[in-house]
Structures are given as C-alpha cells and as structure tokens.
Design an enzyme around this catalytic site. Structure first.
Site, PDB file in Angstrom:
ATOM      1  N   PHE A 121       0.809  -1.226   0.000  1.00 20.90           N
ATOM      2  CA  PHE A 121       0.000   0.000   0.000  1.00 20.90           C
ATOM      3  C   PHE A 121       0.837   1.268   0.000  1.00 20.90           C
ATOM      4  O   PHE A 121       0.334   2.345  -0.327  1.00 20.90           O
ATOM      5  CB  PHE A 121      -0.948   0.009   1.219  1.00 20.90           C
ATOM      6  CG  PHE A 121      -0.285   0.398   2.520  1.00 20.90           C
ATOM      7  CD1 PHE A 121      -0.048   1.736   2.820  1.00 20.90           C
ATOM      8  CD2 PHE A 121       0.119  -0.562   3.437  1.00 20.90           C
ATOM      9  CE1 PHE A 121       0.578   2.114   4.004  1.00 20.90           C
ATOM     10  CE2 PHE A 121       0.740  -0.199   4.620  1.00 20.90           C
ATOM     11  CZ  PHE A 121       0.972   1.142   4.901  1.00 20.90           C
ATOM     12  N   CYS A 165       9.667   1.640   3.500  1.00 26.63           N
ATOM     13  CA  CYS A 165      10.554   0.526   3.873  1.00 26.63           C
ATOM     14  C   CYS A 165      11.969   1.031   4.101  1.00 26.63           C
ATOM     15  O   CYS A 165      12.796   0.305   4.630  1.00 26.63           O
ATOM     16  CB  CYS A 165      10.544  -0.541   2.796  1.00 26.63           C
ATOM     17  SG  CYS A 165      11.287   0.023   1.269  1.00 26.63           S
TER      18      CYS A 165
HETATM   19  P1  NAD Z   1       1.453  -6.635   3.023  1.00 27.73           P
HETATM   20  O1  NAD Z   1       2.488  -7.701   3.100  1.00 27.73           O
HETATM   21  O2  NAD Z   1       0.348  -6.660   4.002  1.00 27.73           O
HETATM   22  O3  NAD Z   1       0.745  -6.674   1.579  1.00 27.73           O
HETATM   23  C1  NAD Z   1       1.509  -6.665   0.386  1.00 27.73           C
HETATM   24  C2  NAD Z   1       0.730  -7.388  -0.706  1.00 27.73           C
HETATM   25  O4  NAD Z   1       0.532  -8.745  -0.319  1.00 27.73           O
HETATM   26  C3  NAD Z   1      -0.651  -6.794  -0.965  1.00 27.73           C
HETATM   27  O5  NAD Z   1      -0.874  -6.760  -2.360  1.00 27.73           O
HETATM   28  C4  NAD Z   1      -1.589  -7.762  -0.277  1.00 27.73           C
HETATM   29  O6  NAD Z   1      -2.841  -7.851  -0.897  1.00 27.73           O
HETATM   30  C5  NAD Z   1      -0.852  -9.088  -0.384  1.00 27.73           C
HETATM   31  N1  NAD Z   1      -1.152  -9.988   0.741  1.00 27.73           N
HETATM   32  C6  NAD Z   1      -1.502  -9.643   2.002  1.00 27.73           C
HETATM   33  N2  NAD Z   1      -1.680 -10.743   2.763  1.00 27.73           N
HETATM   34  C7  NAD Z   1      -1.430 -11.799   1.960  1.00 27.73           C
HETATM   35  C8  NAD Z   1      -1.434 -13.213   2.186  1.00 27.73           C
HETATM   36  N3  NAD Z   1      -1.724 -13.741   3.368  1.00 27.73           N
HETATM   37  N4  NAD Z   1      -1.111 -14.005   1.158  1.00 27.73           N
HETATM   38  C9  NAD Z   1      -0.796 -13.486  -0.052  1.00 27.73           C
HETATM   39  N5  NAD Z   1      -0.778 -12.163  -0.307  1.00 27.73           N
HETATM   40  C10 NAD Z   1      -1.083 -11.328   0.678  1.00 27.73           C
HETATM   41  O7  NAD Z   1       2.228  -5.245   3.033  1.00 27.73           O
HETATM   42  P2  NAD Z   1       1.622  -3.786   3.133  1.00 27.73           P
HETATM   43  O8  NAD Z   1       1.095  -3.577   4.508  1.00 27.73           O
HETATM   44  O9  NAD Z   1       0.738  -3.514   1.971  1.00 27.73           O
HETATM   45  O10 NAD Z   1       2.953  -2.906   2.899  1.00 27.73           O
HETATM   46  C11 NAD Z   1       3.810  -2.526   3.934  1.00 27.73           C
HETATM   47  C12 NAD Z   1       5.010  -3.436   4.024  1.00 27.73           C
HETATM   48  O11 NAD Z   1       5.708  -3.439   2.776  1.00 27.73           O
HETATM   49  C13 NAD Z   1       6.025  -2.964   5.062  1.00 27.73           C
HETATM   50  O12 NAD Z   1       6.488  -4.072   5.784  1.00 27.73           O
HETATM   51  C14 NAD Z   1       7.146  -2.372   4.212  1.00 27.73           C
HETATM   52  O13 NAD Z   1       8.417  -2.365   4.824  1.00 27.73           O
HETATM   53  C15 NAD Z   1       7.102  -3.260   3.029  1.00 27.73           C
HETATM   54  N6  NAD Z   1       7.756  -2.641   1.874  1.00 27.73           N
HETATM   55  C16 NAD Z   1       8.969  -3.117   1.491  1.00 27.73           C
HETATM   56  C17 NAD Z   1       9.652  -2.533   0.441  1.00 27.73           C
HETATM   57  C18 NAD Z   1      11.002  -3.058   0.029  1.00 27.73           C
HETATM   58  O14 NAD Z   1      11.463  -2.699  -1.049  1.00 27.73           O
HETATM   59  N7  NAD Z   1      11.654  -3.876   0.833  1.00 27.73           N
HETATM   60  C19 NAD Z   1       9.079  -1.457  -0.252  1.00 27.73           C
HETATM   61  C20 NAD Z   1       7.821  -1.002   0.149  1.00 27.73           C
HETATM   62  C21 NAD Z   1       7.166  -1.599   1.224  1.00 27.73           C
END
Ligand code: NAD
Length: 507
Positions: free
Chosen positions: A156, A288
């Site tokens: 998100f 992140c």
């Molecule tokens: P999230 O893991 O909750 O969701 C990410 C994606 O995974 C979404 O599209 C969601 O629909 C999907 N998803 C959620 N639960 C799932 C499941 N059980 N099985 C399969 N798919 C599932 O992450 P978020 O809250 O949207 O984003 C924030 C996180 O992303 C933070 O931890 C942040 O650090 C990380 N992030 C990392 C980077 C990087 O480059 N390392 C960049 C941006 C964000």
C-alpha cells in the site's frame, strides 16, 4: 485522465485489454485516510478471474515477445510522455488514496517515471555477449529471452512507484504482465494503466487483477506464471518466495525493514537533524527505507536530541487531499493508526523516554482522519519492541551507544537489512560503517539511501528473499533467461580460398 473521484466506484479488472467488473461479492473499502471516508471498493477476485487474466497474458505473449525490441522501447517512450503530462493528477490520486503529502506523492511518481526512462534503454540493456574462436572455428554468443507471463504483487505504501518498479522492465524485456495492486490503494494503478493503454500497449500484454490471499495464491500456483515480483511485509514476502519457488517460479520478494541511522559526534548536526527528521517522519514513516532507529554515538545524542525534539514538535500534521502544505499526512487505515498507537503505548510501558508524543494529535478540519503525530523515544534499549519491530508509522526510537562498534553490532543483531545510514565527517568511520554494517543499502550523510532506477534495490536478510533484486540491471536479468549459442563452421573450400596466396593475388 484523472478518475472521477466524486463517487464511490468499484474497481474494475483489466483483462485482455478490457476493463471488466469483477464477479466477486466480496469487497474491501478504499478510504481517503485524511477524512476516513470510503472513496472506492476493491473486489477480492477469486481464482477463476485470476486464471482468465493469466490466459489472456499467455495468449498475448506469443505476439508481444516477437515484437522488435525497439518497438517495445517506443511504447515506453510514449508511456513516459503520458506519465509526464499526467504527473500531478497521478500524484493527487496517490495523496488521496494513500495520504502522502502532495510533495511526497509527486516525488514518488517521479521515482516511478525514472524506471520507465531506464526501460526505454532496453535495446542496450538486453544485449548479449559474444566471443569469436573460443575453439578452432567455433564462435559463441549469449542472448536474453523473455520468460512469459510475469506477475507483480504490491504494497500500500507506494501506490504508483512500486508497481512501476516492475512492469516497465518486465514488458520491455518481452514478457506479459499481471499486476495485483494493494487492495488498499488500487486507484493510482488503474489511472496509470489507462495511460499505458493510451500509449498503445497491445491487448492482454498488461492486465490487472484485484484481491488478497486467494488471488495471490492463484498467481503463485498457475503453471503459466513464470516469475513473481513481490513487495510487502516480511512474513508475506517469505511466504511468496517459498510458495512461488516451490511451484517452479522465479521470485524476487522484498520485505519489511528497520533502518538504522548512526550519528557520529563529528557530524554536521544541523544537516543531520533535518535529514533524520525527514527520514523518520516522511510519508508518515510508511516507507521501507524510513530511518526508524537512530543511534547517536558518544556525545552525539546530547548535541542532537534537544534540537530534534524541538523541530519535530513544530511539524504540521494535516490532511493531504486538498491544497495545503502539511509536513505530514495520515497513516493508511484506522487499524494501522491503532496499531501504531498501541506500539507507542508499549514503548512507554517498557521504559523508553517519550520525548515527543504523537498519540493525541488533532487535525481540526479532519477529525475522522487516521492521524498519528511524529513521535520520538529517547534512551530506548535494544530488546524493546519499539527497537525490534517494524512500526511503519511516524515513530523514531533512539538507542544511544558509546562506540561505532556498538552501533555496528546493533545492525548485526537486527533480522532485517534494507538500509542503514551514517552521518559523520570522518572518512575512517564512514569506511568502517560501509564495509561492516549488516544491510544492503548504505547511506553516508544521506537520510534515505533508496536505490534509484538504474541500481538494484538491494535489501538483505529478512528484507529480501531471492537472488536478483528489483530495478537496475538485476531487474533485466530477473525478467529474462539467457540462451548460449555456440556455432561452428567447418573449414572447407571457402576458408582455403581466403588463405590461398594465389587466390588473393588473382582477386
Ligand atoms: P502486506 O504484506 O500486508 O501486503 C503486500 C501485498 O501482499 C498486498 O498486495 C496484499 O494484498 C498481499 N497480501 C496480504 N496478505 C497476503 C497473504 N496472506 N497471502 C498473499 N498475499 C497477501 O504489506 P503492506 O502492509 O501492503 O505494505 C507494507 C510493508 O511493505 C512494510 O512491511 C514495508 O516495509 C514493506 N515494503 C517493502 C519494500 C522493500 O522494497 N523492501 C518497499 C515497500 C514496502
């Protein structure tokens, strides 16, 4: 090209070049976090709809992969021009569905456009290597070929930028693509897809499905999906990597983080304070690469902290869906706001000194928004939850240490490894830090050392699962497979002719 934003819309799927309504009966609300108001609904697609998208992408691959690479690059040039022309509209959507300030939203869209610019160079980036005469009369070359259907699953916190990390490169490499944006922020992806269609992307080459676990599992299990790019939290990143690779796919999976900012006593304290504040509280800490853990060394803490507390208290928190210039907007949802506040409660209970408390911040023209003010804990201890956990909100924890070695040890004890920064004027300290700190992206006097389009986003440890990172040349390697071709032409009359002195004289 801006979406009609006055009424609640149900987001459509893009399958085979057509926008279609989902058949799902389950929806997730997309809210404007500044007001806590529903602005759209995201359908939670089931397996059948995902399969339709995969089949459309598979069908389109045959023609797209045969399209000359310069034509694929030209599509990106047209796309880039349309992104530039609609830059502010896209940024407004990002502010509205995510809560970034307009300045932050514009910067994030710009970072995404830079990946498109990088992808415009694909004819050079995809070039192989060649070497003549590796054995007598034998020449050798390598070529890069696309993989087929690739999928991207995104978080998100960067509604426009993170999807753009993926598909411009995947498409120009000759693959077709299915994007599953975050169900919390699908609107920027839809708006940008309209531009890609306007730029002339052929039907089925780029598709969008919506949803959560069921949709993602369908992508991870479908035999025609060859590669999966994921960005999100660490537990899901690990799950995607394990399930995707178990199903024979290439996976690059970026996870969460806790990024350390080391401050040496010889640092330029005014510059450091500004950079630290922007790193910790920019995008309401939902990055992140947010510098969420400051580690002043020796007397650096006594010099820095009073000034940092004062300037942080002066930050203006406000709504980001209208013109205005708040320093910080809301966090993404009410649930997330409550989680961040409860982690602040926990930090205070565990005994860290709550120097700036953002729990009770009020925004007068947006009483229902999801606001948490910037928060600073001083004298936190390494075992505390506010030091261990990724809070993903505007909370800075400060652990004071005596030496740079203590600071480096804190990095070794951290399970994550995205970014780390040192502020110093000492070349020796900087060198020690960059060689030994346990993280994949290092900043020296740079608050947020997030790789730009031309470089890979090199998270380590629990911040990345896979081999080839997102962006840069590693992105090109990820979205292509190599073919090695060895050629031998037997020596015969032609060769004899070239080496025949009599023939040479005659000609
Ligand atoms: P999230 O893991 O909750 O969701 C990410 C994606 O995974 C979404 O599209 C969601 O629909 C999907 N998803 C959620 N639960 C799932 C499941 N059980 N099985 C399969 N798919 C599932 O992450 P978020 O809250 O949207 O984003 C924030 C996180 O992303 C933070 O931890 C942040 O650090 C990380 N992030 C990392 C980077 C990087 O480059 N390392 C960049 C941006 C964000």
């Amino acid at each position: 090209m801006a979406l009609t934003q006055s009424k609640v819309t149900d987001c459509k799927l893009l399958i085979g070049g057509k926008w279609v309504a989902s058949e799902s009966k389950e929806f997730v609300n997309v809210t404007n976090p500044s007001l806590g108001e529903v602005i759209a609904r995201t359908p939670m697609c089931g397996r059948a709809e995902v399969n339709q998208a995969v089949e459309a992408a598979h069908h389109a691959f045959a023609e797209w992969s045969e399209t000359p690479v310069v034509e694929r690059a030209r599509l990106m040039f047209r796309f880039k021009n349309l992104l530039d022309a609609n830059y502010e509209d896209i940024a407004r959507t990002v502010s509205r569905e995510h809560g970034k300030t307009f300045a932050e939203a514009k910067a994030s869209v710009q970072r995404g456009i830079e990946v498109v610019e990088f992808a415009c160079g694909i004819p050079s980036l995809m070039m192989g290597e060649s070497l003549e005469n590796i054995a007598r009369n034998v020449d050798c070359e390598t070529q890069r070929h696309p993989l087929g259907v690739c999928a991207g699953i995104t978080p998100f916190n960067f509604p426009a930028m993170v999807p753009l990390w993926m598909y411009p490169l995947a498409l120009t490499c000759g693959n077709t693509f299915i994007l599953k944006p975050s169900e919390k922020v699908p609107l920027a992806s839809i708006q940008i897809a309209e531009l890609l269609i306007e730029a002339g992307v052929p039907k089925g080459v780029f598709n969008i499905v919506h949803g959560g676990k069921e949709a993602v599992d369908a992508l991870l299990e479908h035999p025609l999906v060859k590669a999966v790019s994921f960005v999100g939290s660490t537990p899901i990143a690990k799950y995607i990597y394990e399930k995707g690779t178990a199903n024979g796919k290439r996976v690059q999976s970026a996870g969460g983080a806790k990024n350390h900012i080391i401050i040496m006593p010889d640092a330029d304290m005014n510059q450091t304070r500004q950079a630290l504040q922007a790193s910790a509280f920019g995008c309401a800490g939902e990055r992140c690469m947010a510098g969420s853990l400051a580690i002043p060394v020796g007397e650096a803490g006594d010099i820095l902290m009073p000034q940092l507390a004062e300037s942080t208290k002066a930050m203006k928190v406000g709504r980001t869906d209208i013109d205005g210039t708040p320093d910080m907007g809301p966090v993404i949802t009410a649930d997330h706001m409550n989680r961040v506040k409860s982690l602040i409660d926990k930090g205070a209970k565990e005994g860290a000194e709550l120097l700036v408390d953002g729990r009770d911040v009020k925004v007068s023209d947006a009483p229902n928004g999801y606001f948490v003010g910037p928060t600073i804990f001083d004298h936190a201890k390494p075992q505390m939850s506010i030091v261990q956990e990724e809070i993903f909100g505007p909370v800075l924890s400060v652990v004071r240490v005596k030496t740079i070695e203590d600071a480096i040890q804190l990095g070794k004890d951290c399970p994550y490894g995205n970014g780390a920064v040192i502020f110093t004027n000492s070349g020796r300290a900087a060198r020690e830090f960059k060689r030994h700190f346990n993280a994949g992206m290092i900043g020296i006097n740079v608050g947020v050392p997030a790789s730009m389009a031309w470089f890979p986003f090199t998270g380590w440890n629990a911040s990345f699962f896979g081999d080839l990172h997102i962006q840069g040349r590693e992105g090109v390697l990820f979205y292509t497979q190599q073919k090695m071709i060895m050629t031998r032409w037997f020596s015969g009359p032609a060769k004899d002719k070239f080496h025949d002195p009599v023939w040479k004289t005659k000609s």
